[in-house]
Motif scaffolding. Sequence first.
Motif, mmCIF file in Angstrom:
data_model
loop_
_atom_site.group_PDB
_atom_site.id
_atom_site.type_symbol
_atom_site.label_atom_id
_atom_site.label_comp_id
_atom_site.label_asym_id
_atom_site.label_seq_id
_atom_site.Cartn_x
_atom_site.Cartn_y
_atom_site.Cartn_z
ATOM 1 N N UNK A 43 0.648 -1.503 -0.073
ATOM 2 C CA UNK A 43 -0.462 0.155 0.158
ATOM 3 C C UNK A 43 0.899 1.292 -0.048
ATOM 4 N N UNK A 44 0.564 2.542 -0.306
ATOM 5 C CA UNK A 44 0.797 3.784 -0.794
ATOM 6 C C UNK A 44 2.018 3.288 -1.668
ATOM 7 N N UNK A 45 2.218 5.075 -1.968
ATOM 8 C CA UNK A 45 3.091 5.528 -2.863
ATOM 9 C C UNK A 45 4.490 6.295 -2.704
ATOM 10 N N UNK A 46 5.756 6.102 -3.322
ATOM 11 C CA UNK A 46 6.782 6.407 -2.398
ATOM 12 C C UNK A 46 6.664 6.232 -1.065
ATOM 13 N N UNK A 47 7.246 7.393 -0.241
ATOM 14 C CA UNK A 47 7.221 7.249 0.978
ATOM 15 C C UNK A 47 6.460 8.016 2.018
ATOM 16 N N UNK A 48 5.163 7.292 2.396
ATOM 17 C CA UNK A 48 4.651 8.123 3.756
ATOM 18 C C UNK A 48 4.375 7.410 4.294
ATOM 19 N N UNK A 49 3.002 8.249 5.635
ATOM 20 C CA UNK A 49 2.641 7.315 6.257
ATOM 21 C C UNK A 49 1.366 6.275 5.767
ATOM 22 N N UNK A 50 1.610 5.555 6.377
ATOM 23 C CA UNK A 50 0.824 4.385 5.946
ATOM 24 C C UNK A 50 1.476 2.892 4.434
ATOM 25 N N UNK A 51 2.698 4.105 4.326
ATOM 26 C CA UNK A 51 3.061 2.610 3.504
ATOM 27 C C UNK A 51 3.157 1.593 3.844
ATOM 28 N N UNK A 52 3.396 0.507 3.500
ATOM 29 C CA UNK A 52 2.886 -0.939 3.771
ATOM 30 C C UNK A 52 4.069 -1.374 2.605
ATOM 31 N N UNK A 53 4.720 -2.707 3.149
ATOM 32 C CA UNK A 53 5.139 -3.391 2.580
ATOM 33 C C UNK A 53 6.066 -4.749 3.311
ATOM 34 N N UNK A 54 5.750 -6.068 2.425
ATOM 35 C CA UNK A 54 6.247 -7.447 2.620
ATOM 36 C C UNK A 54 7.765 -7.901 2.303
ATOM 37 N N UNK A 55 8.715 -7.651 3.734
ATOM 38 C CA UNK A 55 10.584 -7.719 3.925
ATOM 39 C C UNK A 55 10.324 -9.528 4.044
ATOM 40 N N UNK A 56 10.404 -9.216 2.781
ATOM 41 C CA UNK A 56 11.651 -11.709 3.668
ATOM 42 C C UNK A 56 13.332 -11.424 3.524
ATOM 43 N N UNK A 57 13.314 -11.470 4.793
ATOM 44 C CA UNK A 57 14.734 -11.648 5.539
ATOM 45 C C UNK A 57 15.859 -12.694 5.138
ATOM 46 N N UNK A 58 17.102 -12.754 4.527
ATOM 47 C CA UNK A 58 17.338 -14.375 5.133
ATOM 48 C C UNK A 58 18.176 -14.176 6.766
ATOM 49 N N UNK A 59 17.394 -15.380 7.768
ATOM 50 C CA UNK A 59 17.433 -14.691 8.994
ATOM 51 C C UNK A 59 18.253 -16.394 9.601
ATOM 52 N N UNK A 60 19.123 -16.433 10.367
ATOM 53 C CA UNK A 60 19.507 -17.937 10.994
ATOM 54 C C UNK A 60 19.471 -19.566 10.193
ATOM 55 N N UNK A 61 19.727 -19.141 9.103
ATOM 56 C CA UNK A 61 19.914 -19.930 7.922
ATOM 57 C C UNK A 61 18.479 -20.098 7.429
ATOM 58 N N UNK A 62 18.000 -19.241 7.584
ATOM 59 C CA UNK A 62 16.140 -19.623 6.897
ATOM 60 C C UNK A 62 15.678 -18.250 6.317
#
Length: 164
Positions: A43-62
């Motif tokens: 959700x959201x355009x650019x960088x504003x209050x309410x901008x949302x994203x799903x972030x996948x990170x590599x952590x501890x082997x998974x």
Amino acid sequence: MSDLALTLERSIDASTDAVWRVITDVEGSEAVLSGVSRIERLAGMGWSIGTRWRETRKAMGGESTEEMEVVGIDEGRSTMIAAEAHGLAYRTEFTLEPLAGGKGAGGTAESEGTLLRMRFSGSYVSPSWLQRAMAKLTSGIGMSVTRKMMQQDLDDIAAAAERA
């Protein structure tokens, strides 16, 4: 249960504008942050209050995927991101402070630099007695992993801003 908090900072030989552009580029963070393997804007355009994203990170082997949301902005100076995962509500705040005397082109001329501060804070959401007990046993390991990830993010942000 007491809150968890960790603050790290990094001097960057780039202007606050250059650093701001790096930390507020949602889609670009996939290429900048070595710990991030995937970004999906929700959700959201650019960088504003309410901008949302799903972030996948590599952590501890998974891999771990969390939904992030921009909840605070002081344009060019600070921003706050909130998320909730595994019973922990947390916030990550980035604060930018201009520094005089950074390295310029070729490393000789003086130019503006930036002190980037990253603060992680979290609190458990309605923890059961078992969650409280486990938190006491594992919080040291969790904070150590978090510190390492935060330091890598700061180093990655610095490298990208200094290249710009």
